[in-house]
Design a protein around this motif. Sequence first.
Motif, short mmCIF file in Angstrom:
data_model
loop_
_atom_site.label_atom_id
_atom_site.label_comp_id
_atom_site.label_asym_id
_atom_site.label_seq_id
_atom_site.Cartn_x
_atom_site.Cartn_y
_atom_site.Cartn_z
N GLN A 150 5.23 34.83 9.07
CA GLN A 150 5.06 33.47 9.56
C GLN A 150 3.99 33.41 10.66
OE1 GLN A 150 9.03 32.02 10.61
NE2 GLN A 150 9.17 31.05 8.60
N GLN A 184 0.84 33.07 8.85
CA GLN A 184 0.66 31.71 8.36
C GLN A 184 0.17 30.78 9.46
OE1 GLN A 184 4.76 31.82 6.22
NE2 GLN A 184 3.64 30.20 5.20
N GLU A 244 -3.43 31.47 10.31
CA GLU A 244 -4.33 30.94 9.29
C GLU A 244 -4.54 29.44 9.49
OE1 GLU A 244 -2.39 32.16 5.72
OE2 GLU A 244 -3.42 34.10 5.64
N GLN A 245 -3.46 28.74 9.85
CA GLN A 245 -3.58 27.31 10.10
C GLN A 245 -4.43 27.05 11.35
OE1 GLN A 245 -2.90 25.53 7.77
NE2 GLN A 245 -0.78 25.48 7.07
#
Length: 206
Positions: free
Chosen positions: A180, A183, A186-187
């Motif tokens: 997570q 993730q 990456e955002q």
Amino acid sequence: MTGQKQPIALSWNETVRVARVLPFLVKAEISDAGAGVEDVARWTSFPLDAIQGFLDGRHLLSCPALARILRLIGMPLFQQKEHLVDLQRVISAMPNMRVWAPTPLPLPDEMLAIATNAELAAVLRHAVDASGQPKRYLAAQSLLNRSQLYYLIDPARNSLPRKPAQLVWLLESCAVPYRQIVQVAEQWQRLDECRNAARIRLPEAA
């Protein structure tokens, strides 16, 4: 806690040597910081036995757990993103024994579809609140001062962290699972690219 020191890169032979004495080095650095094992346990919210067991050579700590302690006490190794891989190499070079890791605190999946700066701040605030740790300790573990921490978790500011390491280390200190954290990072990268594109966009001709 000591002032921040310059990180160093390690060759493989140096990595092996550090692995052999890492518990002793950490124990000495805790002492040099004017702290005790009980203080580190309180600052990290780790069980006292988890830290003492590592210092006594009874078990290892996971890479994220050990990184939190090293950053907290200002140890000069592995404090920059490009050197974090060395810490994993050190742990891999240590004796094969049980590894202690904090219980993961995953983020709700629906929060990971981050579309705005405010939503990213809301994710960070959720992780901080869910960790149950005092913000001053989380800030120290993440190499932030408290004003930076409050800035990062305030959706009303609609701002974006300048350095991905800031949010990675904060989420790591909140025991968010690695997948997570990736993730969220990456955002952040996508939002940062949008911010940079907006800065260089030329105004349309009248």
